[in-house]
Design an enzyme around this catalytic site. Structure first.
Site, PDB file in Angstrom:
ATOM      1  N   VAL A  14       0.912  -1.691   0.207  1.00 51.87           N
ATOM      2  CA  VAL A  14       0.235  -0.042  -0.588  1.00 51.87           C
ATOM      3  C   VAL A  14       0.714   1.318  -0.319  1.00 51.87           C
ATOM      4  O   VAL A  14       0.563   2.731  -0.652  1.00 51.87           O
ATOM      5  CB  VAL A  14      -0.792   0.319   0.854  1.00 51.87           C
ATOM      6  CG1 VAL A  14      -1.748   1.736   1.295  1.00 51.87           C
ATOM      7  CG2 VAL A  14      -1.840  -0.950   1.743  1.00 51.87           C
ATOM      8  N   GLU A 127      -9.904   5.319   7.108  1.00 49.21           N
ATOM      9  CA  GLU A 127     -11.186   4.124   6.067  1.00 49.21           C
ATOM     10  C   GLU A 127     -10.470   2.794   5.242  1.00 49.21           C
ATOM     11  O   GLU A 127     -11.524   2.598   5.046  1.00 49.21           O
ATOM     12  CB  GLU A 127     -11.011   5.309   4.345  1.00 49.21           C
ATOM     13  CG  GLU A 127     -11.660   5.143   3.550  1.00 49.21           C
ATOM     14  CD  GLU A 127     -13.451   5.102   4.375  1.00 49.21           C
ATOM     15  OE1 GLU A 127     -14.170   6.509   4.760  1.00 49.21           O
ATOM     16  OE2 GLU A 127     -14.784   4.099   4.540  1.00 49.21           O
ATOM     17  N   GLY A 132     -11.253  -2.133   2.204  1.00 54.17           N
ATOM     18  CA  GLY A 132     -10.027  -1.067   1.265  1.00 54.17           C
ATOM     19  C   GLY A 132     -10.526  -0.187   0.307  1.00 54.17           C
ATOM     20  O   GLY A 132     -10.541   0.885   1.163  1.00 54.17           O
ATOM     21  N   GLY A 185      -1.811 -16.256  -4.613  1.00 55.31           N
ATOM     22  CA  GLY A 185      -2.120 -14.889  -4.004  1.00 55.31           C
ATOM     23  C   GLY A 185      -3.645 -14.260  -3.039  1.00 55.31           C
ATOM     24  O   GLY A 185      -2.675 -13.188  -2.832  1.00 55.31           O
ATOM     25  N   LYS A 203     -12.654  -5.877  11.634  1.00 56.24           N
ATOM     26  CA  LYS A 203     -13.325  -4.516  11.092  1.00 56.24           C
ATOM     27  C   LYS A 203     -14.956  -4.493  11.393  1.00 56.24           C
ATOM     28  O   LYS A 203     -14.969  -3.207  11.638  1.00 56.24           O
ATOM     29  CB  LYS A 203     -13.338  -5.148   9.631  1.00 56.24           C
ATOM     30  CG  LYS A 203     -12.151  -5.147   9.230  1.00 56.24           C
ATOM     31  CD  LYS A 203     -12.129  -5.550   7.646  1.00 56.24           C
ATOM     32  CE  LYS A 203     -10.328  -5.940   7.172  1.00 56.24           C
ATOM     33  NZ  LYS A 203     -10.886  -7.030   6.135  1.00 56.24           N
ATOM     34  N   GLY A 300      -5.703  -5.100  -2.206  1.00 53.70           N
ATOM     35  CA  GLY A 300      -4.602  -4.655  -2.613  1.00 53.70           C
ATOM     36  C   GLY A 300      -4.054  -3.618  -2.779  1.00 53.70           C
ATOM     37  O   GLY A 300      -4.467  -2.403  -2.070  1.00 53.70           O
TER      38      GLY A 300
END
Ligand code: NAP
Length: 432
Positions: A14, A127, A132, A185, A203, A300
């Site tokens: 990230v 956020e 994500g 992955g 979360k 991602g």
């Protein structure tokens, strides 16, 4: 034009994408915020490691603490508990705005960080910590601030959604679907936090805290992962028109809130039923708005960097305009109720002897325990069970709403019947 100094802690999946946006889109960001966002340094463990995005070498440093003290905005993307916690606290003390995506840290020590940020009048935004790229925390805290949220149901873990979706579409068993997720992955080398539901629980705690303006800690979340879900569960659910998803469910109840994570049957036509692969979605129910769904990539580098940069731009705009930082609005600390406070529908799968009177005996047990049956399906296996024994009946029952205690008592009583070979699954049903 004002210049705001930005410190980036971490340049992994990230962080490297955040560096790319800060450096490549500097002019656009300046136009949007009214300030130049100057990346003053990137803290990493190894300054010479190859990066997905190569920022000027002089920006990399191993002295994260000095970097934090030089910045107006600190973006923490190292992950883990320490040194991330100490560095965030140093940033707050120094008066810097903090943006983080560190759900693990927020789950463990969020309240301390929120309180310190509130006390110091600095903004702490996160956020990226939930789902994500999906903008979900700001809609909950800002867009729906004039409404009353009653329930939030989220597919907030891409790994488990990938595994369950693969099981649903190919008929694979859990272990094979997990192996495929690892190969592609989608699952980490140690997938425990995902498959046991801990990541979704972290979360869920954040979503519940923000949706209900209260404080919910990770240990308040009733959590069950997906390791026990079998190909049989998935195919029975499918036959009955359901799909199994790992949901984080935060719900406002009389006298408190409930937060739980568990594999859940939802109707295939429910909006959450259409969330395939590693995608995430959060379904929000509010008194005036009704039902809303937020959908997108839950992980991602680039997608998550988008959420991080949303927080950075918002923070920069506030720093340009002035005024104190704002975390979330905790109005009251509501009790977090035990799982038994929630009533849900249940799906129970069982393997019984194919004999006259079986259905009436089972129905009677449900009635005795106060659990009402909505649908009961029976499939007779005339060739007997897999061990070549006598003919068996596979029974699938969906109940009306029942408490956990009533359901548990019913299941125990059923297991005691001599006509029952096994109770193969007990799962909750939502979205009906
Ligand atoms: P990552 O790829 O493991 O990157 C971590 C970075 O932090 C690396 O650059 C590492 O430096 C640096 N770092 C770690 N410990 C450090 C230390 N003690 N001192 C200095 N630098 C240190 O992690 P990521 O996937 O980018 O995730 C970052 C954060 O975002 C985590 O909190 C994660 O939960 C959250 N998040 C990630 C995703 C995602 O899709 N990846 C999605 C949502 C939220 P080196 O490179 O030198 O080792």
């Amino acid at each position: 034009m004002k210049t705001l100094k930005v410190a980036l802690l971490g340049a992994g999946n990230v962080g490297s994408q955040v560096a790319r946006i800060l450096l490549d889109d500097a002019d656009t960001l300046a136009a949007r915020t009214g300030a130049r966002l100057e990346l003053v340094g990137i803290a990493v463990r190894n300054v010479d490691a190859p990066r997905e995005y190569a920022a000027p070498q002089a920006l990399y440093t191993t002295d994260a603490s000095a970097l934090v003290r030089s910045a107006d905005i600190v973006i923490e993307l190292m992950g883990g508990i320490e040194p991330a916690r100490t560095l965030i606290l140093e940033a707050i003390e120094h008066g810097a705005t903090v943006v983080t995506g560190n759900k693990a840290l927020l789950a463990v020590d969020g309240p301390t960080l929120y309180e310190k940020a509130d006390a110091a009048g600095v903004q702490l935004s996160y956020e990226a910590a939930v789902a994500g790229a999906i903008p979900i925390l700001r809609p909950i805290t800002d867009s729906l601030a004039g409404d009353k949220i009653t329930r939030v149901m989220g597919i907030v873990n891409g790994t488990t959604n990938f595994i369950l979706d693969a099981m649903d579409s190919t008929g694979a068993e859990f272990a094979d679907a997990l192996a495929e997720a690892t190969r592609l992955g989608y699952a980490e080398a140690d997938p425990t936090a995902d498959i046991e539901g801990h990541d979704a629980a972290a979360k869920g705690a954040i979503l519940a805290s923000l949706a209900f303006h209260t404080r919910v800690a990770l240990e308040d979340v009733n959590c069950q992962g997906i390791t026990a879900v079998t190909a049989g569960d998935i195919s029975s659910a499918k036959d009955a028109g359901y799909v199994i998803k790992l949901l984080a469910i935060a719900q406002k109840l009389d006298g408190g809130v409930s937060v739980r994570v568990h594999p859940t049957l939802i109707p295939r036509e429910h909006p959450l039923g259409a969330v395939r692969g590693a995608f995430n979605a959060v379904f929000v129910e509010a008194e005036s708005a009704g039902e809303l769904m937020f959908y997108g990539r839950g992980a991602g580098g680039s997608p998550t960097a988008s959420a991080v940069m949303g927080d950075v731009v918002s923070a920069a705009r506030r720093l340009v305009l002035g005024g104190p930082g704002r975390t979330d609005s905790t109005i009251e600390v509501l009790p977090v109720l035990p799982i038994d406070a929630v009533t849900t529908r249940y799906y129970i799968g069982m393997d019984a002897a194919d004999q006259p009177g079986v259905l009436s005996k089972i129905s009677a047990l449900f009635a005795e325990n106060g659990v009402s049956i909505e649908t009961m399906r029976q499939t007779v296996h005339r060739d007997g069970n897999e061990n070549g024994g006598p003919a068996t009946a596979e029974l699938r029952i969906v109940t009306h709403r029942a408490s956990e205690a009533a359901l548990a008592a019913t299941v125990e009583a059923i297991k005691g019947l001599d006509i029952i070979n096994s109770v193969t699954s007990v799962l909750r049903v939502e979205g009906v």
